[in-house]
Write a protein that holds these residues in place. Structure first.
Motif, PDB file in Angstrom:
ATOM      1  N   ILE A   1     -99.002  28.338  40.704  1.00 53.50           N
ATOM      2  CA  ILE A   1     -98.735  27.421  42.156  1.00 53.50           C
ATOM      3  C   ILE A   1     -98.012  28.260  42.431  1.00 53.50           C
ATOM      4  O   ILE A   1     -97.030  26.931  41.522  1.00 53.50           O
ATOM      5  N   PHE A   2     -97.196  28.503  43.597  1.00 52.40           N
ATOM      6  CA  PHE A   2     -96.962  28.375  44.006  1.00 52.40           C
ATOM      7  C   PHE A   2     -96.221  27.767  45.542  1.00 52.40           C
ATOM      8  O   PHE A   2     -97.298  28.466  46.168  1.00 52.40           O
ATOM      9  N   SER A   3     -95.794  27.193  45.921  1.00 53.51           N
ATOM     10  CA  SER A   3     -95.442  26.747  48.050  1.00 53.51           C
ATOM     11  C   SER A   3     -93.930  27.059  47.874  1.00 53.51           C
ATOM     12  O   SER A   3     -93.223  26.834  47.297  1.00 53.51           O
ATOM     13  N   ASP A   4     -94.017  27.408  49.124  1.00 55.22           N
ATOM     14  CA  ASP A   4     -93.511  28.025  50.062  1.00 55.22           C
ATOM     15  C   ASP A   4     -93.233  27.994  51.773  1.00 55.22           C
ATOM     16  O   ASP A   4     -94.698  28.557  51.790  1.00 55.22           O
ATOM     17  N   ALA A   5     -93.284  27.071  52.091  1.00 62.21           N
ATOM     18  CA  ALA A   5     -93.400  26.986  53.986  1.00 62.21           C
ATOM     19  C   ALA A   5     -93.218  28.029  54.996  1.00 62.21           C
ATOM     20  O   ALA A   5     -94.178  27.860  55.563  1.00 62.21           O
ATOM     21  N   ILE A   6     -92.928  29.181  54.304  1.00 61.84           N
ATOM     22  CA  ILE A   6     -92.692  30.559  54.915  1.00 61.84           C
ATOM     23  C   ILE A   6     -94.317  31.286  54.642  1.00 61.84           C
ATOM     24  O   ILE A   6     -94.461  31.917  55.293  1.00 61.84           O
ATOM     25  N   LEU A   7     -95.195  30.737  53.860  1.00 65.25           N
ATOM     26  CA  LEU A   7     -96.136  31.751  53.357  1.00 65.25           C
ATOM     27  C   LEU A   7     -97.296  30.696  53.881  1.00 65.25           C
ATOM     28  O   LEU A   7     -98.297  31.401  53.822  1.00 65.25           O
ATOM     29  N   GLU A   8     -96.830  29.742  54.510  1.00 66.43           N
ATOM     30  CA  GLU A   8     -97.992  28.426  55.317  1.00 66.43           C
ATOM     31  C   GLU A   8     -97.804  29.142  55.882  1.00 66.43           C
ATOM     32  O   GLU A   8     -97.616  29.571  57.297  1.00 66.43           O
TER      33      GLU A   8
END
Length: 260
Positions: A43-50
């Motif tokens: 699981i990878f989280s980054d605001a640019i992907l949201e």
């Protein structure tokens, strides 16, 4: 991690791997230590992907297409792998048997009936990711009541509906299908559920019919269109597989010639 798994899984046919995963997934998904291990690495989280779509939060734009999990046995496991959304499809009133044993035909996975599917989804609700549910007819290509029944049944479990007009193996349905049918169907389904609805159809329908379906669906207020669904034509895939095999043989022959 993926590269390691890929080398192992690609040693076997798609059908065999899918059946093994479907069998193991329910047990694996209830192993907290294993799932935490997988989640930390996948699981990878980054605001640019949201993204915010249909007033729902998508952590990233990569999801599982309908058809991979037709029995809702893998949903819990798939949430730990890092997808931004999941699609569960295609649900029909009656259970469907695999349509072929061809390893290339990934659409041939069997499915359970709508009643069993609803029972399994109730155990998983509320779901942590946006979940799209695909619905389709099985035996009655001119009976829109099937779509209405399934919309009523799953309107509380789904984040959005996928109205599947594909049925690539049904010649009878292709002859019946037209834009007016799609338009009237979508208007009737809107009366049952306010959930977002996406229209999905096969690439085999032909350009004119596809254009007619899209135009009438937009007129009826469809929220989105899925235009790259399953094709009943596997010739291109088989041709590509044969080309890969020929290329591999050429490399092997060249290597043998060089050694001699």
């Amino acid at each position: 991690m993926y590269e390691v798994l890929k080398k192992i899984l690609f040693l076997f046919g798609a059908q065999r791997v899918h059946k093994a995963l479907e069998f193991c997934a329910p047990s694996l998904s209830y192993c907290p230590f294993l799932m935490n291990f997988v989640a930390k690495r996948c699981i990878f989280s980054d605001a640019i992907l949201e993204q915010k779509i249909f007033e729902q939060d998508f952590l990233n734009p990569v999801g599982i297409a309908g058809g991979f999990d037709k029995s809702a046995k893998m949903l819990r496991l798939l949430t730990y792998i890092g997808f931004g959304f999941l699609n569960l499809a295609t649900i029909t009133p009656k259970a469907q048997k695999a349509s072929a044993q061809d390893e290339l035909d990934l659409s041939s996975f069997s499915s359970i009936d709508a009643q069993k599917m609803q029972e399994r989804l109730l155990d998983l609700t509320p779901f942590v990711l946006p979940l799209g549910i695909g619905i389709a007819q099985d035996e009655h290509p001119n009976d829109a009541s099937v779509y209405k029944e399934l919309t009523q049944r799953f309107k509380e479990q789904t984040s959005y509906f996928i109205i599947d007009l594909s049925l690539p193996n049904s010649q009878e349905y292709k002859l019946f299908l037209d834009g007016d049918f799609a338009h009237n169907l979508l208007q009737e389904l809107r009366q049952i559920s306010p959930k977002p609805m996406l229209l999905k159809f096969s690439a085999d329908l032909g350009q004119e019919l596809a254009k007619d379906l899209c135009a009438k669906a937009v007129e009826a207020g469809i929220d989105g269109i899925i235009i790259s669904d399953t094709s009943a034509e596997l010739d291109l895939i088989k041709q590509a597989q044969q080309e890969d095999l020929d290329a591999q043989k050429s490399k092997e022959n060249g290597f043998e010639f060089f050694k001699s």
